[in-house]
Design a protein around this motif. Structure first.
Motif, PDB file in Angstrom:
ATOM      1  N   PHE A 152     -59.379  31.319   1.171  1.00 18.74           N
ATOM      2  CA  PHE A 152     -60.054  29.828   1.822  1.00 18.74           C
ATOM      3  C   PHE A 152     -58.277  29.209   1.204  1.00 18.74           C
ATOM      4  O   PHE A 152     -58.683  29.662  -0.127  1.00 18.74           O
ATOM      5  N   GLY A 153     -57.913  28.453   1.593  1.00 17.85           N
ATOM      6  CA  GLY A 153     -56.843  27.889   1.099  1.00 17.85           C
ATOM      7  C   GLY A 153     -57.328  26.486  -0.339  1.00 17.85           C
ATOM      8  O   GLY A 153     -58.033  26.074  -0.696  1.00 17.85           O
ATOM      9  N   PRO A 154     -55.497  26.189  -0.670  1.00 17.95           N
ATOM     10  CA  PRO A 154     -56.278  24.899  -1.247  1.00 17.95           C
ATOM     11  C   PRO A 154     -57.269  23.867  -1.349  1.00 17.95           C
ATOM     12  O   PRO A 154     -56.805  24.160   0.645  1.00 17.95           O
ATOM     13  N   GLU A 155     -57.690  24.214  -1.897  1.00 18.28           N
ATOM     14  CA  GLU A 155     -58.669  21.916  -1.484  1.00 18.28           C
ATOM     15  C   GLU A 155     -57.498  20.909  -1.030  1.00 18.28           C
ATOM     16  O   GLU A 155     -56.688  20.156  -1.297  1.00 18.28           O
ATOM     17  N   VAL A 156     -57.825  20.917   0.326  1.00 14.28           N
ATOM     18  CA  VAL A 156     -57.328  19.535   1.066  1.00 14.28           C
ATOM     19  C   VAL A 156     -58.005  17.638   0.790  1.00 14.28           C
ATOM     20  O   VAL A 156     -58.830  17.694   0.779  1.00 14.28           O
ATOM     21  N   GLU A 157     -56.862  17.201  -0.460  1.00 15.59           N
ATOM     22  CA  GLU A 157     -57.384  15.687  -0.230  1.00 15.59           C
ATOM     23  C   GLU A 157     -58.260  14.666   0.900  1.00 15.59           C
ATOM     24  O   GLU A 157     -57.619  15.136   1.754  1.00 15.59           O
ATOM     25  N   VAL A 158     -59.575  14.413   1.185  1.00 19.82           N
ATOM     26  CA  VAL A 158     -59.894  13.429   2.291  1.00 19.82           C
ATOM     27  C   VAL A 158     -60.112  12.120   1.099  1.00 19.82           C
ATOM     28  O   VAL A 158     -60.796  12.673   0.404  1.00 19.82           O
ATOM     29  N   GLY A 159     -60.631  10.917   2.210  1.00 15.28           N
ATOM     30  CA  GLY A 159     -61.801  10.069   1.392  1.00 15.28           C
ATOM     31  C   GLY A 159     -62.639  10.559   1.273  1.00 15.28           C
ATOM     32  O   GLY A 159     -63.146  10.355   1.908  1.00 15.28           O
ATOM     33  N   ALA A 160     -63.252   9.281   0.497  1.00 16.12           N
ATOM     34  CA  ALA A 160     -64.526   8.860   0.477  1.00 16.12           C
ATOM     35  C   ALA A 160     -65.340   9.010   1.228  1.00 16.12           C
ATOM     36  O   ALA A 160     -66.408   9.538   1.524  1.00 16.12           O
ATOM     37  N   ASP A 161     -64.954   8.106   2.135  1.00 13.65           N
ATOM     38  CA  ASP A 161     -66.123   7.933   3.835  1.00 13.65           C
ATOM     39  C   ASP A 161     -65.734   8.966   5.066  1.00 13.65           C
ATOM     40  O   ASP A 161     -66.191   9.439   5.935  1.00 13.65           O
ATOM     41  N   ALA A 162     -65.303  10.459   4.095  1.00 11.10           N
ATOM     42  CA  ALA A 162     -65.331  11.869   5.064  1.00 11.10           C
ATOM     43  C   ALA A 162     -66.481  12.023   5.322  1.00 11.10           C
ATOM     44  O   ALA A 162     -67.248  12.215   4.620  1.00 11.10           O
ATOM     45  N   SER A 163     -66.395  12.676   6.570  1.00  7.59           N
ATOM     46  CA  SER A 163     -67.997  13.209   6.975  1.00  7.59           C
ATOM     47  C   SER A 163     -68.025  14.399   6.319  1.00  7.59           C
ATOM     48  O   SER A 163     -67.520  14.884   5.404  1.00  7.59           O
ATOM     49  N   ALA A 164     -69.463  14.840   6.129  1.00 10.31           N
ATOM     50  CA  ALA A 164     -70.292  16.344   5.624  1.00 10.31           C
ATOM     51  C   ALA A 164     -69.081  17.506   5.973  1.00 10.31           C
ATOM     52  O   ALA A 164     -68.917  17.922   5.262  1.00 10.31           O
ATOM     53  N   TYR A 165     -69.001  17.742   7.284  1.00  8.60           N
ATOM     54  CA  TYR A 165     -68.225  18.366   7.489  1.00  8.60           C
ATOM     55  C   TYR A 165     -66.926  18.827   7.140  1.00  8.60           C
ATOM     56  O   TYR A 165     -66.486  18.959   6.799  1.00  8.60           O
ATOM     57  N   ASP A 166     -66.408  17.545   7.215  1.00  8.83           N
ATOM     58  CA  ASP A 166     -64.811  17.318   6.883  1.00  8.83           C
ATOM     59  C   ASP A 166     -64.956  17.657   5.449  1.00  8.83           C
ATOM     60  O   ASP A 166     -63.807  18.149   4.788  1.00  8.83           O
ATOM     61  N   ARG A 167     -65.342  17.035   4.833  1.00  7.39           N
ATOM     62  CA  ARG A 167     -65.977  17.454   3.123  1.00  7.39           C
ATOM     63  C   ARG A 167     -65.803  19.230   2.834  1.00  7.39           C
ATOM     64  O   ARG A 167     -65.250  19.608   2.257  1.00  7.39           O
ATOM     65  N   LEU A 168     -66.387  19.572   3.922  1.00 10.35           N
ATOM     66  CA  LEU A 168     -66.695  21.563   3.132  1.00 10.35           C
ATOM     67  C   LEU A 168     -65.418  21.730   4.020  1.00 10.35           C
ATOM     68  O   LEU A 168     -65.230  22.614   3.467  1.00 10.35           O
ATOM     69  N   ALA A 169     -65.233  21.292   5.829  1.00 12.80           N
ATOM     70  CA  ALA A 169     -63.202  22.048   5.513  1.00 12.80           C
ATOM     71  C   ALA A 169     -62.984  21.879   4.702  1.00 12.80           C
ATOM     72  O   ALA A 169     -61.743  22.824   4.758  1.00 12.80           O
ATOM     73  N   ALA A 170     -62.438  20.333   4.140  1.00 16.81           N
ATOM     74  CA  ALA A 170     -61.713  20.289   3.274  1.00 16.81           C
ATOM     75  C   ALA A 170     -61.726  21.110   1.515  1.00 16.81           C
ATOM     76  O   ALA A 170     -60.640  20.960   1.344  1.00 16.81           O
ATOM     77  N   PHE A 171     -62.891  21.108   1.405  1.00 16.88           N
ATOM     78  CA  PHE A 171     -62.782  21.996   0.081  1.00 16.88           C
ATOM     79  C   PHE A 171     -62.530  23.762   0.755  1.00 16.88           C
ATOM     80  O   PHE A 171     -62.494  24.031  -0.552  1.00 16.88           O
ATOM     81  N   ALA A 172     -62.765  24.068   1.719  1.00 22.47           N
ATOM     82  CA  ALA A 172     -62.123  24.939   2.392  1.00 22.47           C
ATOM     83  C   ALA A 172     -61.020  25.586   2.217  1.00 22.47           C
ATOM     84  O   ALA A 172     -60.765  26.376   2.979  1.00 22.47           O
ATOM     85  N   GLY A 173     -60.096  24.610   2.701  1.00 22.94           N
ATOM     86  CA  GLY A 173     -58.890  24.918   2.674  1.00 22.94           C
ATOM     87  C   GLY A 173     -58.517  24.425   4.390  1.00 22.94           C
ATOM     88  O   GLY A 173     -57.307  24.442   4.274  1.00 22.94           O
ATOM     89  N   ARG A 174     -59.989  23.527   4.713  1.00 20.20           N
ATOM     90  CA  ARG A 174     -58.979  22.910   5.989  1.00 20.20           C
ATOM     91  C   ARG A 174     -58.253  21.669   6.429  1.00 20.20           C
ATOM     92  O   ARG A 174     -59.647  20.950   5.588  1.00 20.20           O
ATOM     93  N   ASP A 175     -57.253  21.346   6.774  1.00 17.79           N
ATOM     94  CA  ASP A 175     -57.111  19.862   7.455  1.00 17.79           C
ATOM     95  C   ASP A 175     -58.178  19.156   8.285  1.00 17.79           C
ATOM     96  O   ASP A 175     -57.592  19.326   9.498  1.00 17.79           O
ATOM     97  N   PRO A 176     -59.373  18.271   8.062  1.00 26.16           N
ATOM     98  CA  PRO A 176     -59.601  17.566   9.270  1.00 26.16           C
ATOM     99  C   PRO A 176     -58.944  17.268   9.885  1.00 26.16           C
ATOM    100  O   PRO A 176     -59.449  16.453  10.998  1.00 26.16           O
ATOM    101  N   ARG A 177     -57.442  16.596   9.471  1.00 27.16           N
ATOM    102  CA  ARG A 177     -57.344  15.396  10.006  1.00 27.16           C
ATOM    103  C   ARG A 177     -55.954  15.592  10.817  1.00 27.16           C
ATOM    104  O   ARG A 177     -56.265  15.374  12.360  1.00 27.16           O
TER     105      ARG A 177
END
Length: 177
Positions: A152-177
């Motif tokens: 897992f990479g460092p958590e990626v910041e996403v907006g409060a309106d991000a989808s549940a999956y984008d928030r999961l991926a961002a927490f796992a270190g993926r950049d959903p953008r």
């Protein structure tokens, strides 16, 4: 409050959607890159396909070789995954509530890697929000900047309106953008 066995219900949906994505991979997509490190679609599909078997081994208290991959041909991973996914679900259905709640970490793993494959394949796929929400809640309880390791990479910041999956991926270190 939901029953701890709700974790098993959600895991069942995580297995269904991951199996569907595995089954949708075309032969010309095996070598495409994924958001999961340096892994290709083929490498990630293999890793995902053996996950239920490894989860079941661990749940039974058996020693697990997390890097072992059985001799299964490309294109056959979905069937392999579904067979072992069924065995895993049967195991969890037979467990007491305090044990069955452990299925959430498996939903987290399947959820992240299903997202990885969907992104790599570039096809629209409706993913179950509860899988992502339960997986994220589980990961947030124990994954810290100190124990992320190589997976897992460092958590990626996403907006409060991000989808549940984008928030999961961002927490796992993926950049959903």
């Amino acid at each position: 409050m939901a029953s701890p066995h709700q974790a098993v219900v959600v895991l069942s949906r995580a297995i269904d959607q991951a199996g569907d994505v595995l089954a949708s991979i075309h032969p010309d997509e095996w070598d495409q890159p994924t958001p999961c490190g340096d892994w290709s679609v083929r490498q990630l599909a293999r890793h995902l396909a053996v996950a239920p078997e490894h989860f079941l081994q661990q749940a039974r208290g058996e020693e697990v070789d997390w890097v072992a991959e059985p001799d299964v041909a490309d294109g056959q991973w979905a069937g392999y995954f579904r067979n072992h996914g069924d065995d895993l679900l049967h195991h969890w259905h037979d467990q007491p509530d305090d044990q069955a709640a452990q299925a959430d970490w498996q939903s987290a793993e399947l959820g992240v890697h299903t997202w990885d494959l969907v992104r790599a394949l570039g096809r629209p796929q409706r993913l179950d929000d509860e899988v992502a929400e339960r997986g994220l809640a589980f990961m947030q309880q124990g994954l810290t900047s100190d124990n992320r390791g190589d997976a897992f990479g460092p958590e990626v910041e996403v907006g409060a309106d991000a989808s549940a999956y984008d928030r999961l991926a961002a927490f796992a270190g993926r950049d959903p953008r």
